[in-house]
Design an enzyme around this catalytic site. Structure first.
Site, mmCIF file in Angstrom:
data_model
loop_
_atom_site.group_PDB
_atom_site.id
_atom_site.type_symbol
_atom_site.label_atom_id
_atom_site.label_comp_id
_atom_site.label_asym_id
_atom_site.label_seq_id
_atom_site.Cartn_x
_atom_site.Cartn_y
_atom_site.Cartn_z
ATOM 1 N N GLU A 1 6.827 9.779 -10.948
ATOM 2 C CA GLU A 1 7.230 8.699 -11.840
ATOM 3 C C GLU A 1 6.931 9.084 -13.286
ATOM 4 O O GLU A 1 5.989 9.824 -13.547
ATOM 5 C CB GLU A 1 6.453 7.422 -11.497
ATOM 6 C CG GLU A 1 6.691 6.888 -10.095
ATOM 7 C CD GLU A 1 5.738 7.477 -9.071
ATOM 8 O OE1 GLU A 1 5.642 6.938 -7.970
ATOM 9 O OE2 GLU A 1 5.091 8.508 -9.377
ATOM 10 N N LYS B 1 -0.221 1.915 -0.250
ATOM 11 C CA LYS B 1 0.176 2.649 0.942
ATOM 12 C C LYS B 1 -0.815 2.426 2.080
ATOM 13 O O LYS B 1 -0.440 2.376 3.263
ATOM 14 C CB LYS B 1 0.297 4.134 0.619
ATOM 15 C CG LYS B 1 1.470 4.447 -0.295
ATOM 16 C CD LYS B 1 1.497 5.906 -0.700
ATOM 17 C CE LYS B 1 2.705 6.190 -1.589
ATOM 18 N NZ LYS B 1 2.719 7.568 -2.106
#
Length: 219
Positions: free
Chosen positions: A1, A16
């Site tokens: 990103e 996650k």
């Protein structure tokens, strides 16, 4: 990103971890419930210090189930060089599953790049549409996630010599007063380094805070 903040702060790993917990049958765990510490404060000096102790620093997301209770944390950890997670580098991700009877199982693969990302996104789209090659994705046995606590793992402490009147005796006394046991204690020029058994996290944090000066604690 373009913005790596979520990765560096540990937020991405915490999110996650919650997904893995849900897939394992533990619903209701949110990233805000996970004790999370990022790698913003890790320096080259810390990397060298860890190496001198035969370890490497890795940002780990961990889940442990104790008597049906979920214990979760994200943070930089000291990993022995021979540990299977020690050489996971670059775009690779790894999941180490340890079972009481089945032993350790390591799953490793690329977690970044166009192809792995596209594969993951398409998998999410199929799941949203209710299309699954594995049949019903809902587990027949679900559990509620209990409030999380920190894992009781060794921690690395480095105290700089900027602390006024820093002596080995002062460090040892601070650890003793807070009920912290040092596995290794090494007094170097300019700093003191220790690997400690934390007990409760507040105890090891209190020991660091009681010694004036810059300090670093890592699980």
């Amino acid at each position: 990103e373009p913005d790596p903040t979520a990765d560096i702060s540990g937020r991405d790993a915490a999110e996650k971890l919650c997904i893995l917990a849900a897939e394992s049958g533990f619903d209701g765990l949110s990233p805000d419930d996970v004790a999370t510490r990022g790698i913003e404060t890790i320096t080259q000096r810390d990397v060298v210090a860890a190496r001198s102790h035969g370890r490497v620093i890795k940002l780990l997301a961990e889940i442990r189930v104790d008597d049906g209770r979920l214990v979760a944390r994200v943070g930089p950890s000291l990993v022995p060089r021979r540990h299977p997670l020690a050489d996971v580098n670059g775009a690779d991700n790894a999941a180490l599953i340890e079972h009481r009877y089945g032993g350790p199982l390591l799953l490793r693969g690329r977690g970044a790049g166009p192809d792995p990302t596209a594969s993951a996104l398409l998998g999410d789209v199929l799941t949203t549409l209710g299309v699954s090659a594995w049949g019903d994705s809902e587990s027949s046995s679900r559990h509620s996630a209990a409030p999380c606590q920190d894992l009781r793992e060794p921690r690395f402490v480095r105290i700089s010599a900027s602390a006024a009147g820093l002596t080995p005796q002062k460090v040892i006394e601070a650890l003793r007063i807070h009920g912290v046991h040092a596995r290794q204690l090494e007094f170097r020029q300019g700093c003191t380094e220790a690997i400690i058994d934390p007990g409760e996290q507040s105890a090891s944090d209190g020991a660091c805070a009681s010694i004036a000066g810059e300090s670093l604690c890592m699980p």
